[in-house]
Design a protein around this motif. Structure first.
Motif: not given
Length: 391
Positions: A305-326
């Motif tokens: 669960i701790s790994e998930y929370k950390l990865l999820k936070d990082d993924a949100e940042t990556e996702f925002e960058i991806f959406l802006e590119k799209e």
């Protein structure tokens, strides 16, 4: 003086209310005051024929219906599997549901009259079955292997679903001024034995949520639970499960198992979770979001669960960058092409399979031009534009 349309005032009121259109908005459509409009709904006066025609079109009802002596039997409302605190469906949502119901009703009766056999997978399972077994049956029936897609995942799922007899409709609006709100409706399914139909709200151009919704709605068909969804592909850990309908929770589990089978996820290299780039790449290959992929990994105990929370936070940042590119990419495409092909959008809204059947029936003379045109919402002389897109 223009001729009056001696309509049935109760039907006028019913048509407006069933379209979720206010008195004020209805009055604006015919350039009269709300007070004047209400005289028509009370029966103390009547609109002109032209005004009545405009109102009928605005309420998406046949003009002749306004003259019936009593309110007709309408399509039965679909079961609402959304949360109890969900907002009421708006006009755009109601209109798209009604349009799909009309198409589904026609094609189901057409198939039954032609002597077609009912599809064996509709209602093959129930909510009491194992979602993993239901997911495997969907994959086997559609002949899909998530580890080896031959096309983009969403295109392969749509093509093979329709090849198996499931009609798939996608749209982001009812028309240019009636946009579909994903918070109200993400999709719905009509689990008919002869012609199951599903709809996916494509308001979000990103294919991952659309694909998850599509497979979620397929699960509705496999358990014969027609209904409307708006909480699909969501992480539930922060919200009580009791707030969500059991059917929705079950269909989400089926979709997760179908799109991310346990045997595929558990065989991935452990180091994939050391890099957000690797997580994003793997998620994209499977056609799902990074969030859905991480939830699946968590549920399979591949990460803590701790790994998930950390990865999820990082993924949100990556996702925002991806959406802006799209977003920037789509803006450039619009500038070059002056927007998407309107006939491709209409084809996706009608369902490719539905369009092909209607056009074939028209071409062989078994369907009149007026009915074919109404079913596809396209003039006959523009059918050739569909033909080019279907080849």
């Amino acid at each position: 003086m223009a001729d009056k349309a001696f309509i049935t005032f109760e039907i006028l009121k019913w048509a407006r209310e069933s379209a979720r259109i206010s008195v004020e908005d209805a009055a604006k459509k015919v350039s009269v005051s709300p007070e004047r409009y209400l005289t028509w709904e009370s029966g103390s006066d009547f609109p002109t024929i032209r005004q009545a025609q405009v109102l009928a079109k605005s309420f998406k009802r046949p003009f002749s219906l306004l003259f019936l002596p009593k309110i007709p039997k309408d399509f039965q409302p679909l079961q609402d599997y959304r949360r109890n605190d969900s907002k009421k469906l708006d006009t755009a949502s109601l209109f798209i549901i009604r349009e799909v119901q009309e198409k589904q009703n026609w094609i189901s009766e057409f198939f039954e009259d032609m002597g077609e056999s009912p599809l064996p997978f509709v209602g093959k399972f129930s909510i009491n079955d194992n979602p993993e077994i239901v997911a495997n049956d969907i994959l086997n029936t559609l002949n899909i292997n998530p580890a080896n897609y031959n096309k983009t995942p969403i295109n392969e799922w749509i093509e093979k679903a329709e090849a198996s007899g499931v009609f798939v409709s996608r749209a982001s609006n009812y028309h240019s001024r009636l946009l579909l709100d994903r918070d109200l409706i993400q999709g719905f399914a009509i689990a008919d034995r002869y012609a199951p139909f599903l709809f996916v709200n494509s308001k979000n151009n990103w294919s991952a949520p659309q694909l998850f919704t599509l497979v979620h709605e397929l699960a509705h068909i496999w358990i014969a639970k027609s209904g409307i969804s708006n909480e699909v592909d969501i992480e539930y850990s922060k919200r009580p499960l009791s707030r969500f309908h059991p059917v929705e929770l079950f269909c989400n589990l089926v979709a997760a198992n179908a799109l991310m089978p346990k045997e595929i996820i558990t065989q991935l290299e452990r180091n994939i979770f050391d890099s957000n780039n690797l997580i994003f790449k793997q998620s994209k290959e499977l056609g799902v979001s990074s969030f859905a992929f991480l939830v699946r990994a968590l549920n399979l105990n591949l990460i803590t669960i701790s790994e998930y929370k950390l990865l999820k936070d990082d993924a949100e940042t990556e996702f925002e960058i991806f959406l802006e590119k799209e977003r920037l990419k789509k803006e450039k495409q619009k500038e070059k092409k002056n927007g998407p092909n309107p006939y491709l959008l209409r084809l996706n809204k009608n369902s490719r399979l539905f369009t092909r059947i209607v056009m074939d029936s028209f071409n062989n003379g078994s369907l009149s031009p007026s009915i074919a045109s109404n079913l596809l919402n396209t003039q006959i002389n523009n059918f050739q534009k569909f033909e080019k897109l279907l080849t």
